[in-house]
Design a protein around this motif. Structure first.
Motif, mmCIF file in Angstrom:
data_model
loop_
_atom_site.group_PDB
_atom_site.id
_atom_site.type_symbol
_atom_site.label_atom_id
_atom_site.label_comp_id
_atom_site.label_asym_id
_atom_site.label_seq_id
_atom_site.Cartn_x
_atom_site.Cartn_y
_atom_site.Cartn_z
ATOM 1 N N UNK A 48 0.839 -1.185 0.000
ATOM 2 C CA UNK A 48 0.000 0.000 0.000
ATOM 3 C C UNK A 48 0.873 1.233 0.000
ATOM 4 N N UNK A 49 0.447 2.238 -0.774
ATOM 5 C CA UNK A 49 1.148 3.511 -0.822
ATOM 6 C C UNK A 49 0.296 4.625 -0.234
ATOM 7 N N UNK A 50 -0.806 4.271 0.433
ATOM 8 C CA UNK A 50 -1.739 5.287 0.913
ATOM 9 C C UNK A 50 -2.407 4.824 2.212
ATOM 10 N N UNK A 51 -3.717 5.159 2.376
ATOM 11 C CA UNK A 51 -4.421 4.832 3.612
ATOM 12 C C UNK A 51 -5.035 3.440 3.596
ATOM 13 N N UNK A 77 4.002 1.556 2.458
ATOM 14 C CA UNK A 77 4.725 2.807 2.272
ATOM 15 C C UNK A 77 3.827 3.990 2.603
ATOM 16 N N UNK A 78 2.706 3.729 3.299
ATOM 17 C CA UNK A 78 1.757 4.785 3.622
ATOM 18 C C UNK A 78 1.273 4.670 5.053
ATOM 19 N N UNK A 79 0.070 5.197 5.308
ATOM 20 C CA UNK A 79 -0.522 5.108 6.637
ATOM 21 C C UNK A 79 -1.362 3.850 6.802
ATOM 22 N N UNK A 80 -1.696 3.196 5.708
ATOM 23 C CA UNK A 80 -2.414 1.933 5.792
ATOM 24 C C UNK A 80 -1.504 0.816 6.275
ATOM 25 N N UNK A 122 6.785 3.647 6.781
ATOM 26 C CA UNK A 122 6.366 4.944 7.332
ATOM 27 C C UNK A 122 5.472 4.725 8.564
ATOM 28 N N UNK A 123 4.175 5.049 8.464
ATOM 29 C CA UNK A 123 3.301 5.070 9.645
ATOM 30 C C UNK A 123 2.425 3.832 9.792
ATOM 31 N N UNK A 124 2.133 3.167 8.702
ATOM 32 C CA UNK A 124 1.309 1.967 8.798
ATOM 33 C C UNK A 124 2.045 0.847 9.519
ATOM 34 N N UNK A 125 1.295 -0.025 10.189
ATOM 35 C CA UNK A 125 1.906 -1.159 10.868
ATOM 36 C C UNK A 125 2.142 -2.305 9.891
#
Length: 206
Positions: A48-51, A77-80, A122-125
Protein backbone atom coordinates in the motif's frame (compact mmCIF):
# COMPACT_ATOMS: atom_id res chain seq x y z
CA UNK A 1 8.28 -17.42 -10.94
CA UNK A 2 11.66 -16.83 -12.56
CA UNK A 3 14.07 -14.16 -13.76
CA UNK A 4 12.49 -11.15 -12.07
CA UNK A 5 8.87 -12.04 -12.79
CA UNK A 6 6.32 -11.02 -10.17
CA UNK A 7 2.80 -11.46 -8.82
CA UNK A 8 1.54 -8.36 -7.02
CA UNK A 9 -1.47 -6.45 -5.69
CA UNK A 10 -1.28 -2.80 -4.61
CA UNK A 11 -3.49 -0.24 -2.86
CA UNK A 12 -3.18 3.38 -4.02
CA UNK A 13 -6.10 4.96 -2.12
CA UNK A 14 -8.41 4.40 0.84
CA UNK A 15 -9.63 1.01 -0.34
CA UNK A 16 -8.02 -2.24 0.74
CA UNK A 17 -5.60 -3.84 -1.70
CA UNK A 18 -6.32 -7.25 -3.14
CA UNK A 19 -5.29 -10.51 -1.49
CA UNK A 20 -3.01 -13.02 -3.20
CA UNK A 21 -3.80 -16.71 -2.70
CA UNK A 22 -1.48 -19.33 -4.18
CA UNK A 23 -2.35 -23.04 -4.20
CA UNK A 24 0.49 -24.99 -5.82
CA UNK A 25 -0.14 -28.69 -5.28
CA UNK A 26 3.47 -29.77 -5.79
CA UNK A 27 5.89 -26.85 -5.47
CA UNK A 28 6.38 -23.09 -5.71
CA UNK A 29 9.71 -21.66 -6.84
CA UNK A 30 10.75 -18.01 -6.83
CA UNK A 31 14.22 -17.84 -8.35
CA UNK A 32 16.50 -15.15 -9.70
CA UNK A 33 16.30 -11.55 -10.89
CA UNK A 34 16.06 -9.51 -14.07
CA UNK A 35 19.33 -9.83 -15.98
CA UNK A 36 19.43 -6.10 -16.76
CA UNK A 37 18.51 -5.00 -13.23
CA UNK A 38 19.34 -7.23 -10.24
CA UNK A 39 17.08 -5.18 -7.97
CA UNK A 40 14.02 -6.52 -9.81
CA UNK A 41 13.70 -9.96 -8.27
CA UNK A 42 11.24 -12.82 -8.62
CA UNK A 43 8.50 -12.03 -6.13
CA UNK A 44 5.03 -12.33 -4.69
CA UNK A 45 4.06 -9.10 -2.93
CA UNK A 46 1.24 -6.92 -1.73
CA UNK A 47 1.70 -3.26 -0.84
CA UNK A 48 0.00 0.00 0.00
CA UNK A 49 1.15 3.51 -0.82
CA UNK A 50 -1.74 5.29 0.91
CA UNK A 51 -4.42 4.83 3.61
CA UNK A 52 -5.82 1.56 2.34
CA UNK A 53 -4.61 -1.67 3.93
CA UNK A 54 -2.37 -3.88 1.83
CA UNK A 55 -3.80 -7.27 0.92
CA UNK A 56 -2.88 -10.53 2.61
CA UNK A 57 -0.78 -13.28 1.05
CA UNK A 58 -1.59 -16.98 1.56
CA UNK A 59 0.54 -19.76 0.06
CA UNK A 60 -0.30 -23.46 0.21
CA UNK A 61 2.13 -25.92 -1.35
CA UNK A 62 4.26 -28.99 -0.64
CA UNK A 63 7.66 -27.40 -1.27
CA UNK A 64 8.62 -23.73 -1.39
CA UNK A 65 11.97 -22.57 -2.77
CA UNK A 66 13.07 -18.91 -2.73
CA UNK A 67 16.53 -18.51 -4.23
CA UNK A 68 18.87 -15.80 -5.54
CA UNK A 69 16.53 -12.90 -4.82
CA UNK A 70 13.20 -14.74 -4.81
CA UNK A 71 10.93 -13.31 -2.13
CA UNK A 72 7.45 -13.08 -0.62
CA UNK A 73 6.53 -9.91 1.28
CA UNK A 74 3.81 -7.43 2.23
CA UNK A 75 4.90 -3.78 2.40
CA UNK A 76 3.38 -0.52 3.52
CA UNK A 77 4.72 2.81 2.27
CA UNK A 78 1.76 4.78 3.62
CA UNK A 79 -0.52 5.11 6.64
CA UNK A 80 -2.41 1.93 5.79
CA UNK A 81 -1.31 -1.28 7.47
CA UNK A 82 0.58 -4.01 5.66
CA UNK A 83 -1.01 -7.37 5.02
CA UNK A 84 -0.40 -10.66 6.78
CA UNK A 85 1.75 -13.32 5.09
CA UNK A 86 0.74 -16.94 5.72
CA UNK A 87 2.82 -19.78 4.26
CA UNK A 88 1.93 -23.43 4.71
CA UNK A 89 4.30 -25.94 3.07
CA UNK A 90 3.49 -29.60 3.70
CA UNK A 91 7.08 -30.79 3.14
CA UNK A 92 9.62 -27.96 3.27
CA UNK A 93 10.55 -24.31 2.88
CA UNK A 94 14.04 -23.50 1.63
CA UNK A 95 15.61 -20.04 1.29
CA UNK A 96 18.89 -20.25 -0.55
CA UNK A 97 21.64 -18.26 -2.22
CA UNK A 98 23.34 -20.39 -4.85
CA UNK A 99 27.09 -20.93 -4.82
CA UNK A 100 27.13 -19.67 -8.40
CA UNK A 101 25.79 -16.28 -7.32
CA UNK A 102 28.00 -16.05 -4.23
CA UNK A 103 31.10 -16.99 -6.22
CA UNK A 104 30.28 -14.62 -9.07
CA UNK A 105 32.04 -11.81 -7.21
CA UNK A 106 29.29 -9.34 -8.10
CA UNK A 107 28.84 -6.64 -5.47
CA UNK A 108 25.07 -6.70 -5.77
CA UNK A 109 24.78 -10.17 -4.20
CA UNK A 110 24.54 -8.43 -0.82
CA UNK A 111 21.51 -6.43 -1.94
CA UNK A 112 19.35 -9.18 -3.39
CA UNK A 113 18.83 -11.68 -0.58
CA UNK A 114 15.93 -14.08 -0.76
CA UNK A 115 13.49 -13.48 2.07
CA UNK A 116 10.00 -13.93 3.49
CA UNK A 117 8.90 -10.74 5.20
CA UNK A 118 6.41 -8.12 6.37
CA UNK A 119 7.71 -4.55 6.38
CA UNK A 120 6.71 -0.93 6.98
CA UNK A 121 8.50 2.19 5.80
CA UNK A 122 6.37 4.94 7.33
CA UNK A 123 3.30 5.07 9.64
CA UNK A 124 1.31 1.97 8.80
CA UNK A 125 1.91 -1.16 10.87
CA UNK A 126 3.54 -4.16 9.21
CA UNK A 127 1.52 -7.35 9.00
CA UNK A 128 2.38 -10.66 10.64
CA UNK A 129 4.43 -13.45 9.07
CA UNK A 130 3.21 -16.99 9.84
CA UNK A 131 5.16 -20.05 8.73
CA UNK A 132 3.98 -23.67 9.05
CA UNK A 133 6.16 -26.49 7.68
CA UNK A 134 7.97 -29.64 8.86
CA UNK A 135 11.34 -28.44 7.51
CA UNK A 136 12.60 -24.86 7.29
CA UNK A 137 16.05 -24.02 5.91
CA UNK A 138 17.19 -20.39 6.00
CA UNK A 139 20.37 -20.40 3.96
CA UNK A 140 23.36 -18.08 3.80
CA UNK A 141 22.46 -14.45 3.01
CA UNK A 142 18.69 -15.12 3.32
CA UNK A 143 16.22 -13.97 5.98
CA UNK A 144 12.82 -14.20 7.58
CA UNK A 145 12.09 -10.70 8.84
CA UNK A 146 9.59 -8.13 9.98
CA UNK A 147 10.96 -4.60 9.90
CA UNK A 148 9.99 -1.01 10.53
CA UNK A 149 11.81 2.00 9.10
CA UNK A 150 9.32 4.54 10.51
CA UNK A 151 6.64 5.14 13.17
CA UNK A 152 4.60 2.07 12.30
CA UNK A 153 5.22 -1.12 14.25
CA UNK A 154 6.89 -4.21 12.85
CA UNK A 155 4.79 -7.36 12.95
CA UNK A 156 5.06 -10.74 14.64
CA UNK A 157 6.88 -13.72 13.14
CA UNK A 158 5.40 -17.09 14.12
CA UNK A 159 7.25 -20.20 13.01
CA UNK A 160 5.90 -23.70 13.55
CA UNK A 161 8.32 -26.32 12.23
CA UNK A 162 9.76 -29.67 13.31
CA UNK A 163 13.26 -29.00 11.99
CA UNK A 164 14.77 -25.51 11.51
CA UNK A 165 18.24 -24.80 10.14
CA UNK A 166 19.42 -21.18 10.20
CA UNK A 167 22.52 -19.99 8.36
CA UNK A 168 21.01 -16.63 7.45
CA UNK A 169 18.79 -14.60 9.77
CA UNK A 170 15.43 -14.52 11.56
CA UNK A 171 14.73 -11.07 12.94
CA UNK A 172 12.26 -8.40 13.92
CA UNK A 173 13.76 -4.96 14.00
CA UNK A 174 13.54 -1.18 13.79
CA UNK A 175 16.11 0.00 11.26
CA UNK A 176 17.24 3.47 10.29
CA UNK A 177 16.53 4.02 6.60
CA UNK A 178 19.38 5.16 4.41
CA UNK A 179 19.29 8.54 2.69
CA UNK A 180 17.59 7.19 -0.44
CA UNK A 181 14.88 5.53 1.64
CA UNK A 182 14.23 8.76 3.50
CA UNK A 183 14.04 10.72 0.26
CA UNK A 184 12.05 8.27 -1.86
CA UNK A 185 9.56 6.96 0.71
CA UNK A 186 9.58 9.64 3.39
CA UNK A 187 10.94 7.31 6.04
CA UNK A 188 11.94 8.87 9.34
CA UNK A 189 15.67 9.41 9.98
CA UNK A 190 15.15 7.56 13.27
CA UNK A 191 12.49 4.80 13.45
CA UNK A 192 10.09 5.07 16.40
CA UNK A 193 7.88 2.05 15.74
CA UNK A 194 7.93 -1.12 17.83
CA UNK A 195 10.46 -3.65 16.49
CA UNK A 196 7.97 -6.54 16.65
CA UNK A 197 8.67 -10.03 17.94
CA UNK A 198 9.65 -13.56 16.90
CA UNK A 199 7.96 -16.74 18.21
CA UNK A 200 9.42 -20.12 17.25
CA UNK A 201 7.99 -23.56 17.97
CA UNK A 202 10.41 -26.25 16.81
CA UNK A 203 11.43 -29.81 17.53
CA UNK A 204 15.01 -29.07 16.45
CA UNK A 205 16.70 -25.71 15.88
CA UNK A 206 20.25 -25.42 14.59
Amino acid sequence: VLGGAGISARAYGVGKGGDINVNASNSLQLVGFLASDPFITSSILTSTLARGKAGNIAVFTRQLLAQDGGLITSLTFGTGDGGDVFINAANSITLNTSATLINSGQGYVTYIPSYLASQTAIAGNAGNLIINTPSLVIGDKTTLNTTTFGSGSAGVIRINAFNIEVNGGVNSSAIRADTSGQTEFGASPIPSGSPGEVNINAGRLS
